[in-house]
Scaffold this motif. Structure first.
Motif, PDB file in Angstrom:
ATOM      1  N   LEU A 259      -0.796  11.642   6.638  1.00 40.28           N
ATOM      2  CA  LEU A 259      -0.150  10.382   6.268  1.00 40.28           C
ATOM      3  C   LEU A 259       1.140  10.618   5.497  1.00 40.28           C
ATOM      4  N   HIS A 260       1.342  11.862   5.063  1.00 39.25           N
ATOM      5  CA  HIS A 260       2.553  12.196   4.284  1.00 39.25           C
ATOM      6  C   HIS A 260       3.357  13.197   5.117  1.00 39.25           C
ATOM      7  N   ALA A 263       2.782  14.320   8.818  1.00 39.43           N
ATOM      8  CA  ALA A 263       3.051  13.406   9.939  1.00 39.43           C
ATOM      9  C   ALA A 263       4.015  14.026  10.947  1.00 39.43           C
ATOM     10  N   LYS A 291      -7.683  -1.788  15.584  1.00 42.26           N
ATOM     11  CA  LYS A 291      -8.163  -1.150  14.347  1.00 42.26           C
ATOM     12  C   LYS A 291      -9.387  -0.254  14.597  1.00 42.26           C
ATOM     13  N   ARG A 296      -3.377   5.667  14.936  1.00 40.99           N
ATOM     14  CA  ARG A 296      -2.150   5.076  14.398  1.00 40.99           C
ATOM     15  C   ARG A 296      -0.957   5.720  15.076  1.00 40.99           C
ATOM     16  N   LEU A 297       0.124   5.001  15.174  1.00 39.96           N
ATOM     17  CA  LEU A 297       1.337   5.631  15.688  1.00 39.96           C
ATOM     18  C   LEU A 297       1.901   6.512  14.591  1.00 39.96           C
ATOM     19  N   GLY A 299       4.404   8.707  12.535  1.00 42.38           N
ATOM     20  CA  GLY A 299       5.861   8.577  12.414  1.00 42.38           C
ATOM     21  C   GLY A 299       6.305   7.123  12.338  1.00 42.38           C
ATOM     22  N   PHE A 300       5.333   6.214  12.221  1.00 44.25           N
ATOM     23  CA  PHE A 300       5.649   4.794  12.067  1.00 44.25           C
ATOM     24  C   PHE A 300       5.106   4.276  10.747  1.00 44.25           C
ATOM     25  N   GLY A 301       5.854   3.408  10.116  1.00 42.87           N
ATOM     26  CA  GLY A 301       5.381   2.759   8.897  1.00 42.87           C
ATOM     27  C   GLY A 301       5.775   3.534   7.657  1.00 42.87           C
ATOM     28  N   HIS A 302       5.897   2.811   6.582  1.00 42.04           N
ATOM     29  CA  HIS A 302       6.224   3.449   5.302  1.00 42.04           C
ATOM     30  C   HIS A 302       5.833   2.525   4.169  1.00 42.04           C
ATOM     31  N   ARG A 303       5.330   3.084   3.089  1.00 41.40           N
ATOM     32  CA  ARG A 303       4.952   2.265   1.950  1.00 41.40           C
ATOM     33  C   ARG A 303       6.139   1.505   1.385  1.00 41.40           C
ATOM     34  N   ARG A 352       4.082  -6.417  10.543  1.00 47.62           N
ATOM     35  CA  ARG A 352       3.708  -5.447   9.487  1.00 47.62           C
ATOM     36  C   ARG A 352       4.892  -4.607   9.024  1.00 47.62           C
ATOM     37  N   LEU A 354       6.660  -2.308  10.594  1.00 48.53           N
ATOM     38  CA  LEU A 354       6.440  -0.893  10.891  1.00 48.53           C
ATOM     39  C   LEU A 354       7.606  -0.355  11.730  1.00 48.53           C
ATOM     40  N   ASN A 357       9.752   6.316  10.835  1.00 52.83           N
ATOM     41  CA  ASN A 357      10.144   6.951   9.564  1.00 52.83           C
ATOM     42  C   ASN A 357      10.761   8.318   9.836  1.00 52.83           C
ATOM     43  N   ASP A 359       9.764  11.213   9.836  1.00 55.44           N
ATOM     44  CA  ASP A 359       9.007  12.196  10.607  1.00 55.44           C
ATOM     45  C   ASP A 359       9.029  11.927  12.107  1.00 55.44           C
TER      46      ASP A 359
HETATM   47  N1  CMC Z   1       0.294   2.558  13.275  1.00 52.68           N
HETATM   48  C1  CMC Z   1      -0.408   1.397  13.399  1.00 52.68           C
HETATM   49  N2  CMC Z   1      -0.640   0.539  12.388  1.00 52.68           N
HETATM   50  C2  CMC Z   1      -0.147   0.862  11.188  1.00 52.68           C
HETATM   51  C3  CMC Z   1       0.607   2.043  10.971  1.00 52.68           C
HETATM   52  C4  CMC Z   1       0.821   2.899  12.070  1.00 52.68           C
HETATM   53  N3  CMC Z   1       1.519   4.025  11.918  1.00 52.68           N
HETATM   54  N4  CMC Z   1       0.978   2.107   9.682  1.00 52.68           N
HETATM   55  C5  CMC Z   1       0.490   1.001   9.086  1.00 52.68           C
HETATM   56  N5  CMC Z   1      -0.186   0.261  10.006  1.00 52.68           N
HETATM   57  C6  CMC Z   1      -0.798  -1.058   9.759  1.00 52.68           C
HETATM   58  C7  CMC Z   1      -2.101  -0.934   8.995  1.00 52.68           C
HETATM   59  O1  CMC Z   1      -3.196  -0.826   9.869  1.00 52.68           O
HETATM   60  C8  CMC Z   1      -2.116  -2.209   8.179  1.00 52.68           C
HETATM   61  O2  CMC Z   1      -2.493  -3.264   9.039  1.00 52.68           O
HETATM   62  P1  CMC Z   1      -3.297  -4.526   8.430  1.00 52.68           P
HETATM   63  O3  CMC Z   1      -2.384  -5.145   7.400  1.00 52.68           O
HETATM   64  O4  CMC Z   1      -3.555  -5.415   9.600  1.00 52.68           O
HETATM   65  O5  CMC Z   1      -4.561  -3.964   7.847  1.00 52.68           O
HETATM   66  C9  CMC Z   1      -0.649  -2.419   7.828  1.00 52.68           C
HETATM   67  O6  CMC Z   1       0.084  -1.782   8.890  1.00 52.68           O
HETATM   68  C10 CMC Z   1      -0.238  -1.826   6.487  1.00 52.68           C
HETATM   69  O7  CMC Z   1      -0.617  -0.441   6.488  1.00 52.68           O
HETATM   70  P2  CMC Z   1      -1.103   0.363   5.211  1.00 52.68           P
HETATM   71  O8  CMC Z   1      -1.893   1.542   5.672  1.00 52.68           O
HETATM   72  O9  CMC Z   1      -1.709  -0.566   4.230  1.00 52.68           O
HETATM   73  O10 CMC Z   1       0.293   0.837   4.643  1.00 52.68           O
HETATM   74  P3  CMC Z   1       0.504   1.944   3.544  1.00 52.68           P
HETATM   75  O11 CMC Z   1       1.739   1.579   2.836  1.00 52.68           O
HETATM   76  O12 CMC Z   1      -0.730   2.121   2.736  1.00 52.68           O
HETATM   77  O13 CMC Z   1       0.708   3.292   4.405  1.00 52.68           O
HETATM   78  C11 CMC Z   1       1.707   4.942   5.735  1.00 52.68           C
HETATM   79  C12 CMC Z   1       1.939   3.826   4.708  1.00 52.68           C
HETATM   80  C13 CMC Z   1       3.036   5.687   5.931  1.00 52.68           C
HETATM   81  C14 CMC Z   1       0.661   5.922   5.219  1.00 52.68           C
HETATM   82  C15 CMC Z   1       1.242   4.312   7.084  1.00 52.68           C
HETATM   83  O14 CMC Z   1       2.243   3.453   7.594  1.00 52.68           O
HETATM   84  C16 CMC Z   1       0.858   5.361   8.131  1.00 52.68           C
HETATM   85  O15 CMC Z   1      -0.298   5.784   8.187  1.00 52.68           O
HETATM   86  N6  CMC Z   1       1.848   5.819   8.986  1.00 52.68           N
HETATM   87  C17 CMC Z   1       1.568   6.895   9.917  1.00 52.68           C
HETATM   88  C18 CMC Z   1       1.712   8.235   9.212  1.00 52.68           C
HETATM   89  C19 CMC Z   1       3.144   8.578   8.906  1.00 52.68           C
HETATM   90  O16 CMC Z   1       4.023   8.477   9.751  1.00 52.68           O
HETATM   91  N7  CMC Z   1       3.405   9.069   7.671  1.00 52.68           N
HETATM   92  C20 CMC Z   1       4.709   9.540   7.247  1.00 52.68           C
HETATM   93  C21 CMC Z   1       5.332   8.655   6.204  1.00 52.68           C
HETATM   94  S1  CMC Z   1       7.090   9.028   5.978  1.00 52.68           S
HETATM   95  C22 CMC Z   1       7.131  10.621   5.349  1.00 52.68           C
HETATM   96  C23 CMC Z   1       6.691  10.647   3.923  1.00 52.68           C
HETATM   97  O17 CMC Z   1       7.509  10.358   3.041  1.00 52.68           O
HETATM   98  O18 CMC Z   1       5.539  10.990   3.680  1.00 52.68           O
END
Ligand code: CMC
Length: 422
Positions: A259-260, A263, A291, A296-297, A299-303, A352, A354, A357, A359
Motif C-alpha cells: 500500500l506504500h 506499490a 469489494k 485493488r488497482l 498505483g491508484f489512489g492516495h490518502r 472516490r 482515485l 499515483n 507508483d
Molecule cells: N482500487 C480500488 N479502490 C480503491 C483503491 C484502489 N487502488 N484505493 C482506494 N479505493 C477505494 C476504497 O475501497 C474505498 O472505497 P469505499 O469508500 O467505498 O470503502 C475508498 O476508495 C477510499 O479508500 P481508503 O483505502 O479508505 O483510502 P486510504 O487513504 O486509506 O488509502 C491508499 C490510500 C493509497 C492506501 C489506497 O488508495 C490504495 O490501496 N491504493 C493502492 C496502493 C497504492 O497504489 N499505493 C501507493 C500510494 S502512493 C506511494 C506512497 O506514497 O506510498
C-alpha cells in the motif's frame, strides 16, 4: 483564527487553534484527555497532525508538492538528487562550494565496510532486497556508533546517504551471484548507483546521459512526502531516542508494504497479470470496484492527493520520453494507459477521487532502464532517504517533541477471573 470549543457532557473545553505558513488550520487536542478523560479517535491518523514541520508542503486538493518551498516541478527539471538531498537535510539550497563538498562527501562515503559486504553473502539468493536493505541499514549502527555530537551526527548522515545506494546495488549483485564493483568518486550520485548495479569487475558500464537524468528525476520525486507511513515510522522510532540508522531501517520496512512503496512492484505485477490474461483491462477495473474481489488497482489512489499526484504527472510525461529515447517499446505501457483512461471515466473512481499515483508510472520507467522488479521499492527507499533523515533531525529539535505514544479505546472483555481448574 478562533479557538475551537468542544462541548462534552455539558462541559466546554477550549481547543487552541493555530495556523501554518500556508494557511492550514489545526486544533490542539493534546490537553483534552487530561481535562475531560476523552480522547480523539482517528484510525489511520487521516485527520491527525502529529507534528509541526518545515520540510515539505502538500496541498492534496490542488496537487501541490514543495520541498522547503520549492515546487517539485522545478526541482525535477533543474536540480540533482544530491542538491535536493542537501536542501531537505539542511533547509536551504547549498552554495556552489558547499554543494561540491557535499557531492565529494557522498561519493567518499559510498564505500561500505568490507565486513558489511561479507554480511551480504550470508543472505539467501532469493532474499528480497528490501529485507536486505532494512537489515543492513540497521547494521550500520554497529559499525558507526551513535553520537549526539552535531559533527558526528552530520558524518553519520553523510555515511547513510552515501552508503544506501551501495548497499542497495550490492544486495542486487549478491542475489544474481555477481561480484561487486567499488563506487567511483568522479561520478554523481545517480550515475554511481547505476554503475554499481550494472558494471562487473570484468566489464565497465557507461551510464548514458538519459539514464543519469531520469534516475535523478525519479530520486528527486521520491525524496520526501511529509508524514507518510514510512516517515511517520522513522519519527515514531526516533521519538524513543533510537539512533538514526535504527530509525531509518524501520522506515525501510514500513515502505516495503504494497500500500506504500511496495506499490511500484505491485503495479508491474498487476500489469503483467492483465497482459497474461489477454490484456482485458476492463475486467480488472470491474474487479477493483467489487469489494469482495479483494483486488485493488495498484498505483491508484492516495490518502492526500484528491485531484492528481503531481509526481505521477511528471512521470507520465517522462515515461513517454524515456522509452522513446531508449528505443524501448513496452506493451505494459499501453495497458497502463488504457487502464488509466477507463478508470478516470468511471464513476466509482471519480466519486472516490482515485487517480494514478507516483507508483503507477515509475515501474514502467524502471523496467525500461533494465532495473529488476524486486529492486523498484529499493529505489524508492534510496530516494526517500534524505526525507527520512530530515524528519528525524527535525523531530530531535522539536520543542513540542515527546515520545510517540498514541492511546486506544479498549473494546476487549471486561475483567474476568482465571479459572481455578483447567
Ligand atoms: N482500487 C480500488 N479502490 C480503491 C483503491 C484502489 N487502488 N484505493 C482506494 N479505493 C477505494 C476504497 O475501497 C474505498 O472505497 P469505499 O469508500 O467505498 O470503502 C475508498 O476508495 C477510499 O479508500 P481508503 O483505502 O479508505 O483510502 P486510504 O487513504 O486509506 O488509502 C491508499 C490510500 C493509497 C492506501 C489506497 O488508495 C490504495 O490501496 N491504493 C493502492 C496502493 C497504492 O497504489 N499505493 C501507493 C500510494 S502512493 C506511494 C506512497 O506514497 O506510498
Amino acid at each position: 483564527m478562533d479557538d475551537a470549543n468542544l462541548q462534552l457532557n455539558g462541559q466546554d473545553y477550549r481547543l487552541p487553534s493555530f495556523e501554518g505558513t500556508e494557511g492550514e488550520v489545526a486544533f490542539d487536542v493534546s490537553k483534552l484527555r487530561a481535562a475531560s478523560n476523552a480522547i480523539t479517535y482517528d484510525p489511520g491518523y487521516g485527520n491527525t497532525g502529529s507534528c509541526k514541520s518545515a520540510i515539505t508542503f502538500i496541498d492534496g486538493e490542488k496537487g501541490i508538492l514543495r520541498y522547503r518551498g520549492y515546487p517539485i516541478e522545478q526541482l525535477a527539471k533543474h536540480s540533482t538528487f544530491s542538491e535536493v538531498a542537501y536542501l531537505l537535510v539542511y533547509g536551504d539550497l547549498p552554495t556552489a562550494e558547499k554543494l561540491e563538498q557535499w557531492r565529494q562527501d557522498l561519493a567518499m562515503h559510498s564505500f561500505i565496510h568490507e565486513k558489511m559486504t561479507r554480511l551480504l553473502e550470508h543472505f539467501p539468493l532469493s532474499a528480497h532486497p528490501m529485507g536486505v536493505l532494512s537489515a543492513l541499514t540497521a547494521s550500520m549502527s554497529t559499525f558507526y556508533p551513535d553520537s549526539t555530537d552535531a559533527e558526528h551526527l552530520d558524518l553519520n548522515v553523510r555515511r547513510l546517504l552515501g552508503q544506501v545506494k551501495t548497499i542497495a546495488a550490492y544486495s542486487y549483485k549478491q542475489s544474481i551471484g555477481e561480484p561487486v564493483v567499488y563506487p567511483r568518486r568522479d561520478l554523481g550520485y545517480a550515475a554511481n548507483f547505476l554503475r554499481l548495479m550494472f558494471a562487473t569487475p570484468a566489464e565497465e558500464y557507461h551510464v548514458s546521459e538519459v539514464l543519469d537524468r531520469v534516475m535523478n528525476t525519479l530520486l528527486i520525486l521520491h525524496a520526501d512526502h511529509e508524514q507518510n507511513c514510512s516517515t511517520s515510522t522513522v519519527r515514531m522510532v526516533g521519538s524513543s531516542e533510537a539512533n538514526l540508522y535504527a530509525s531509518v531501517s524501520a522506515g525501510v520496512s514500513a515502505l516495503w508494504g504494497r500500500l506504500h512503496g511496495g506499490a511500484n512492484q505491485a503495479v508491474i505485477e498487476m500489469l503483467e497479470r492483465i497482459q497474461a490474461d489477454g490484456g482485458d483491462y476492463k475486467k480488472y477495473t470491474e474487479m477493483a470496484k467489487d469489494k469482495n474481489s479483494g483486488f485493488r488497482l495498484m498505483g491508484f489512489g492516495h490518502r492526500v492527493y484528491k485531484n492528481f499526484d503531481p509526481r505521477a504527472t511528471i512521470l507520465k510525461e517522462a515515461s513517454d520520453e524515456v522509452l522513446a529515447e531508449l528505443g524501448v517499446t513496452d506493451p505494459l505501457l499501453d495497458i497502463a494507459k488504457n487502464l488509466e483512461e477507463i478508470a478516470l471515466k468511471d464513476d466509482f473512481f471519480i466519486e472516490r477521487k482515485l487517480y494514478p499515483n507516483v507508483d503507477f508510472y515509475s515501474g514502467i520507467i524502471y523496467r525500461a532502464m533494465g532495473i529488476p522488479v524486486n529492486m523498484f521499492t529499493v529505489l524508492f527507499a534510496i530516494g526517500r532517504m534524505p526525507g527520512w533523515i530530515a524528519h528525524w533531525l527535525e523531530m530531535r529539535e522539536d520543542p513540542d517533541g515527546r515520545i510517540h505514544r498514541p492511546r486506544q479505546i479498549y473494546i476487549g472483555p471486561t475483567e474476568r477471573s482465571y479459572p481455578k481448574a483447567r
